[in-house]
Design a protein around this motif. Structure first.
Motif, PDB file in Angstrom:
ATOM      1  N   GLU A 279      -6.296   5.297  12.084  1.00  0.00           N
ATOM      2  CA  GLU A 279      -4.840   5.197  12.056  1.00  0.00           C
ATOM      3  C   GLU A 279      -4.393   3.765  11.832  1.00  0.00           C
ATOM      4  O   GLU A 279      -3.439   3.504  11.095  1.00  0.00           O
ATOM      5  CB  GLU A 279      -4.246   5.760  13.354  1.00  0.00           C
ATOM      6  N   ALA A 280      -5.074   2.810  12.482  1.00  0.00           N
ATOM      7  CA  ALA A 280      -4.704   1.402  12.316  1.00  0.00           C
ATOM      8  C   ALA A 280      -4.920   0.963  10.883  1.00  0.00           C
ATOM      9  O   ALA A 280      -4.087   0.248  10.299  1.00  0.00           O
ATOM     10  CB  ALA A 280      -5.508   0.532  13.277  1.00  0.00           C
ATOM     11  N   ARG A 281      -6.032   1.394  10.309  1.00  0.00           N
ATOM     12  CA  ARG A 281      -6.289   1.053   8.897  1.00  0.00           C
ATOM     13  C   ARG A 281      -5.253   1.673   7.990  1.00  0.00           C
ATOM     14  O   ARG A 281      -4.744   1.025   7.051  1.00  0.00           O
ATOM     15  CB  ARG A 281      -7.700   1.522   8.524  1.00  0.00           C
ATOM     16  N   ASN A 282      -4.896   2.935   8.222  1.00  0.00           N
ATOM     17  CA  ASN A 282      -3.906   3.595   7.372  1.00  0.00           C
ATOM     18  C   ASN A 282      -2.572   2.853   7.412  1.00  0.00           C
ATOM     19  O   ASN A 282      -1.926   2.639   6.370  1.00  0.00           O
ATOM     20  CB  ASN A 282      -3.702   5.042   7.823  1.00  0.00           C
ATOM     21  N   THR A 283      -2.153   2.455   8.592  1.00  0.00           N
ATOM     22  CA  THR A 283      -0.884   1.728   8.737  1.00  0.00           C
ATOM     23  C   THR A 283      -0.940   0.394   8.001  1.00  0.00           C
ATOM     24  O   THR A 283      -0.001   0.027   7.271  1.00  0.00           O
ATOM     25  CB  THR A 283      -0.582   1.500  10.221  1.00  0.00           C
ATOM     26  N   PHE A 284      -2.022  -0.340   8.182  1.00  0.00           N
ATOM     27  CA  PHE A 284      -2.228  -1.653   7.549  1.00  0.00           C
ATOM     28  C   PHE A 284      -2.126  -1.541   6.029  1.00  0.00           C
ATOM     29  O   PHE A 284      -1.370  -2.274   5.373  1.00  0.00           O
ATOM     30  CB  PHE A 284      -3.614  -2.154   7.970  1.00  0.00           C
ATOM     31  N   LEU A 285      -2.879  -0.601   5.458  1.00  0.00           N
ATOM     32  CA  LEU A 285      -2.945  -0.505   3.996  1.00  0.00           C
ATOM     33  C   LEU A 285      -1.675   0.097   3.394  1.00  0.00           C
ATOM     34  O   LEU A 285      -1.274  -0.292   2.295  1.00  0.00           O
ATOM     35  CB  LEU A 285      -4.164   0.314   3.588  1.00  0.00           C
ATOM     36  N   LYS A 286      -1.043   1.015   4.100  1.00  0.00           N
ATOM     37  CA  LYS A 286       0.216   1.566   3.586  1.00  0.00           C
ATOM     38  C   LYS A 286       1.303   0.495   3.553  1.00  0.00           C
ATOM     39  O   LYS A 286       2.133   0.466   2.648  1.00  0.00           O
ATOM     40  CB  LYS A 286       0.637   2.777   4.404  1.00  0.00           C
ATOM     41  N   LYS A 287       1.269  -0.420   4.508  1.00  0.00           N
ATOM     42  CA  LYS A 287       2.220  -1.534   4.492  1.00  0.00           C
ATOM     43  C   LYS A 287       1.926  -2.472   3.321  1.00  0.00           C
ATOM     44  O   LYS A 287       2.852  -2.980   2.670  1.00  0.00           O
ATOM     45  CB  LYS A 287       2.160  -2.292   5.813  1.00  0.00           C
ATOM     46  N   LEU A 288       0.649  -2.701   3.020  1.00  0.00           N
ATOM     47  CA  LEU A 288       0.310  -3.522   1.854  1.00  0.00           C
ATOM     48  C   LEU A 288       0.767  -2.849   0.564  1.00  0.00           C
ATOM     49  O   LEU A 288       1.292  -3.517  -0.346  1.00  0.00           O
ATOM     50  CB  LEU A 288      -1.190  -3.794   1.798  1.00  0.00           C
ATOM     51  N   ALA A 289       0.564  -1.545   0.460  1.00  0.00           N
ATOM     52  CA  ALA A 289       0.995  -0.828  -0.741  1.00  0.00           C
ATOM     53  C   ALA A 289       2.511  -0.896  -0.904  1.00  0.00           C
ATOM     54  O   ALA A 289       3.033  -1.056  -2.022  1.00  0.00           O
ATOM     55  CB  ALA A 289       0.530   0.627  -0.683  1.00  0.00           C
ATOM     56  N   ALA A 290       3.233  -0.812   0.204  1.00  0.00           N
ATOM     57  CA  ALA A 290       4.689  -0.920   0.145  1.00  0.00           C
ATOM     58  C   ALA A 290       5.119  -2.321  -0.283  1.00  0.00           C
ATOM     59  O   ALA A 290       6.096  -2.484  -1.031  1.00  0.00           O
ATOM     60  CB  ALA A 290       5.290  -0.572   1.502  1.00  0.00           C
ATOM     61  N   LEU A 291       4.393  -3.335   0.171  1.00  0.00           N
ATOM     62  CA  LEU A 291       4.690  -4.709  -0.241  1.00  0.00           C
ATOM     63  C   LEU A 291       4.548  -4.854  -1.752  1.00  0.00           C
ATOM     64  O   LEU A 291       5.390  -5.472  -2.415  1.00  0.00           O
ATOM     65  CB  LEU A 291       3.742  -5.665   0.479  1.00  0.00           C
ATOM     66  N   VAL A 292       3.474  -4.288  -2.312  1.00  0.00           N
ATOM     67  CA  VAL A 292       3.269  -4.369  -3.759  1.00  0.00           C
ATOM     68  C   VAL A 292       4.429  -3.717  -4.494  1.00  0.00           C
ATOM     69  O   VAL A 292       4.967  -4.283  -5.468  1.00  0.00           O
ATOM     70  CB  VAL A 292       1.936  -3.699  -4.158  1.00  0.00           C
ATOM     71  N   LYS A 293       4.846  -2.550  -4.050  1.00  0.00           N
ATOM     72  CA  LYS A 293       5.939  -1.842  -4.732  1.00  0.00           C
ATOM     73  C   LYS A 293       7.242  -2.628  -4.658  1.00  0.00           C
ATOM     74  O   LYS A 293       8.035  -2.640  -5.609  1.00  0.00           O
ATOM     75  CB  LYS A 293       6.119  -0.455  -4.126  1.00  0.00           C
ATOM     76  N   ALA A 294       7.464  -3.302  -3.522  1.00  0.00           N
ATOM     77  CA  ALA A 294       8.680  -4.093  -3.387  1.00  0.00           C
ATOM     78  C   ALA A 294       8.645  -5.322  -4.294  1.00  0.00           C
ATOM     79  O   ALA A 294       9.659  -5.699  -4.890  1.00  0.00           O
ATOM     80  CB  ALA A 294       8.866  -4.517  -1.935  1.00  0.00           C
ATOM     81  N   GLU A 295       7.472  -5.950  -4.423  1.00  0.00           N
ATOM     82  CA  GLU A 295       7.340  -7.163  -5.222  1.00  0.00           C
ATOM     83  C   GLU A 295       7.250  -6.869  -6.717  1.00  0.00           C
ATOM     84  O   GLU A 295       7.721  -7.660  -7.541  1.00  0.00           O
ATOM     85  CB  GLU A 295       6.094  -7.942  -4.777  1.00  0.00           C
ATOM     86  N   ASP A 296       6.608  -5.753  -7.073  1.00  0.00           N
ATOM     87  CA  ASP A 296       6.386  -5.449  -8.488  1.00  0.00           C
ATOM     88  C   ASP A 296       6.411  -3.941  -8.716  1.00  0.00           C
ATOM     89  O   ASP A 296       5.363  -3.281  -8.708  1.00  0.00           O
ATOM     90  CB  ASP A 296       5.052  -6.032  -8.949  1.00  0.00           C
ATOM     91  N   PRO A 297       7.584  -3.370  -8.931  1.00  0.00           N
ATOM     92  CA  PRO A 297       7.679  -1.925  -9.145  1.00  0.00           C
ATOM     93  C   PRO A 297       7.224  -1.475 -10.534  1.00  0.00           C
ATOM     94  O   PRO A 297       7.191  -0.272 -10.796  1.00  0.00           O
ATOM     95  CB  PRO A 297       9.171  -1.647  -8.947  1.00  0.00           C
ATOM     96  N   THR A 298       6.875  -2.401 -11.418  1.00  0.00           N
ATOM     97  CA  THR A 298       6.531  -2.034 -12.789  1.00  0.00           C
ATOM     98  C   THR A 298       5.070  -1.635 -12.958  1.00  0.00           C
ATOM     99  O   THR A 298       4.692  -1.137 -14.013  1.00  0.00           O
ATOM    100  CB  THR A 298       6.830  -3.187 -13.758  1.00  0.00           C
ATOM    101  N   ARG A 299       4.240  -1.893 -11.951  1.00  0.00           N
ATOM    102  CA  ARG A 299       2.816  -1.587 -12.070  1.00  0.00           C
ATOM    103  C   ARG A 299       2.407  -0.512 -11.072  1.00  0.00           C
ATOM    104  O   ARG A 299       3.175  -0.106 -10.212  1.00  0.00           O
ATOM    105  CB  ARG A 299       1.985  -2.859 -11.892  1.00  0.00           C
TER     106      ARG A 299
END
Length: 599
Positions: free
Chosen positions: A423-443
């Motif tokens: 669960e801790a890993r899932n939360t960590f990585l989902k937050k990273l994925a959300a960061l990418v989408k916020a910074e660069d929605p084109t990729r």
């Protein structure tokens, strides 16, 4: 006592929190740049005596002060100017036999003169240094950066002298449990100033950063933004593409930021036709030119679409390992060699594992027409519940996004590799994925996810919960090498609950170049070749497979690989040896990709 303790340094030398400085200049190559590359004086310091005294307090005689004896009776127990040198850029492990396995602190010193234009600003730029870096100029601490693969800058305006400057850098590559990556990896922990060091001169208010790409979902509208930095942030800024007869002028706000949009008729970038346009970003007192390609990337069900057309990613994975000389790769020549082998293999795609590679690699991929998977160094096990570790990972990811967001070649941002499901890993990585989408929605987002084999069957299911938030599924599997015999691949079927495309991001086997035998003898080229034959048969039967990036393009150093006369501290899964010799499996994959290209 040699040298008095400067009172003003006491506060400056307090260690800051993990993470890098907030400043980062985009497209340093386009600025007025003075190289500090070349021979640097060095001191190896495994006990960190150059930083701490014997009470573990900050030393009054620290190496960062570059002290000299005042007279013949004065005691100074170090001397950069008579110490050995190392080349920068370059890792220390491959330059000196005594440092081959060294992990710890090493100090670098470079002297230089510099006369800046009055009114301009000066920055000290590092393309990358592994892992924790503390930088001093003329005895004054500038700051600290954590992370081995991303660039960072320190402003030295008003601190640099016309003559007799010295920059001293403390680089510490000790692995840490709370680090990113953490303690255990399957690659060499190359230490040092592994990428270029330069002085960058810019106007008082300058173009710090910009994003110029096609608007998501459009092939004829560019949407982006520009950010200025300096005392006059509100200015008129023109973004133009002369060859496309496209131009727009905007006014930045009090924070130096402005968004823009402009129509443009463009030849879209593809691997077969990697068209780059000169883009000009011109403020009232500064201008930057950049070569940028324009293309769209999206998914539709299990398809990956480049410029609206279905695409199969014929790829290979690669480490940042230098061909022929070994050690950390850093130059444009290294990049052209590695990408040239990938092109010869028939690739239109490369996975740059398991951390951000040097900027030359991305720019050459743009020019040569090779699509890129770029990866954060979140690898195997991370201290998932440590907030500082997450800040470190997100900072490194943000820094590579900032550096490379204008590279057409990059289509995938990867947030992790082979991380066990919790669960801790899932939360960590989902937050990273959300960061990418916020910074660069084109990729698109991806990761090398986990899978499991259904007990009592040969069905493999890719149901890692991370797949909920990713655009493209990645999967590493080693059927025939770590998992059963090569023939097992003939019986395996793959399932996924996600209606998303899959890239088989790793598979392969070790083979020592030039070692031959029958296909049942491990470590031979024939064994590796046989695994690839069976893999090809299995891969062709996966209905949602849209790409592969086998492990790995070239043999690379790893301290985990100790088998004498075979591994000798190299992971031997390369299709090419570190000396450039192509193994038999190279040609199996090459033929597979020729068939895919004809489909």
């Amino acid at each position: 006592m040699a040298g008095a303790w400067p009172v003003q340094l006491s506060a400056q030398l307090q260690l800051g929190p993990a993470g890098g400085p907030s400043f980062q200049i985009t497209n340093v190559q386009a600025r007025k740049v003075t190289s500090l590359n070349g021979k640097w004086r060095t001191i190896v310091d495994p006990y960190e005596n150059g930083y701490y005294d014997f009470r573990m307090q900050l030393s009054r005689e620290g190496y960062f002060l570059n002290l000299k004896p005042k007279d013949k009776a004065d005691r100074v127990e170090y001397d950069f100017d008579s110490s050995e040198t190392l080349n920068v850029p370059g890792d220390w492990n491959s330059q000196r036999d005594s440092l081959f396995f060294y992990e710890g602190t090493l100090w670098y010193k470079k002297s230089f003169d510099y006369q800046a234009k009055p009114g301009n600003r000066i920055f000290l730029h590092f393309g990358g240094a592994n892992y924790e870096t503390i930088v001093f100029l003329n005895g004054e601490r500038l700051g600290m950066h954590v992370g081995g693969f991303t660039p960072f800058d320190f402003e030295i305006t008003g601190k640099v002298r016309a003559r007799d400057n010295f920059v001293i850098v403390k680089v510490d590559n000790k692995r840490r449990r709370d680090g990113v990556p953490t303690l255990n990896t399957d690659w060499w922990n190359y230490g040092g100033l592994t990428r270029e060091v330069t002085l960058v001169e810019v106007p008082a208010t300058f173009v710090k950063d910009y994003f110029v790409q096609l608007k998501k979902g459009s092939m004829d509208t560019i949407a982006g933004w520009v950010r200025l930095n300096g005392a006059q942030p509100a200015q008129r800024v023109t973004v133009s593409i002369p060859e496309a007869h496209a131009s727009v002028t905007v006014r930045t706000n009090a924070q130096g930021y402005a968004a823009f949009s402009l129509p443009a008729q463009l030849t879209l970038w593809t691997p077969d036709n990697p068209t780059l346009y000169e883009v000009r970003v011109e403020a009232e007192g500064d201008s930057v030119r950049e070569q940028i390609g324009f293309r769209t990337i999206e998914t539709r069900g299990t398809e990956i679409l480049l410029n609206g057309k279905p695409l199969f990613l014929r790829g290979i994975s690669a480490h940042e390992e230098a061909p022929f000389r070994a050690g950390r790769a850093f130059s444009a020549e290294d990049s052209r060699t590695l990408l040239g082998w990938a092109k010869e293999l028939g690739c239109n795609f490369i996975r740059l594992a398991h951390y951000p590679h040097n900027e030359n690699m991305l720019r050459e991929a743009d020019r040569m027409g090779v699509l890129v998977w770029s990866e954060a160094p979140v690898y195997w096990m991370i201290d998932w519940e440590n907030p500082e570790t997450f800040l470190n990972a997100s900072n490194q990811l943000t820094e590579v996004l900032t550096r490379d967001r204008n590279r057409a070649a990059i289509i995938l941002w990867s947030v992790a590799n082979e991380t066990p499901i919790t669960e801790a890993r899932n939360t960590f990585l989902k937050k990273l994925a959300a960061l990418v989408k916020a910074e660069d929605p084109t990729r698109l987002t991806t990761a090398a996810m986990m899978h499991h084999e259904v007990a009592g069957t040969t069905e493999v299911v890719l149901d890692d919960p991370l797949g909920d938030v990713l655009d493209v599924l990645g999967c590493n599997e080693y059927l025939g090498w770590y998992d059963g015999a090569p023939e097992k691949a003939d019986r395996v079927t793959w399932k996924s609950p996600y209606n998303k495309p899959l890239i088989m991001s790793e598979f392969g086997a070790d083979a020592l170049s030039g070692l031959h035998g029958d296909e049942g003898t491990r470590w031979t080229e024939e064994f590796q070749e046989n695994i690839y034959h069976h893999q090809v048969g299995m891969l062709n039967k996966i209905p949602f497979l849209r790409g592969t990036s086998p492990w790995v393009l070239m043999d690379f150093r790893s301290p985990r690989r100790v088998l004498p006369n075979v591994q000798d501290f190299f992971n031997r899964k390369g299709l090419v040896s570190e000396r450039g010799e192509k193994k038999k499996a190279f040609f199996v994959l090459q033929e597979f990709y020729r068939e895919k290209a004809r489909q």
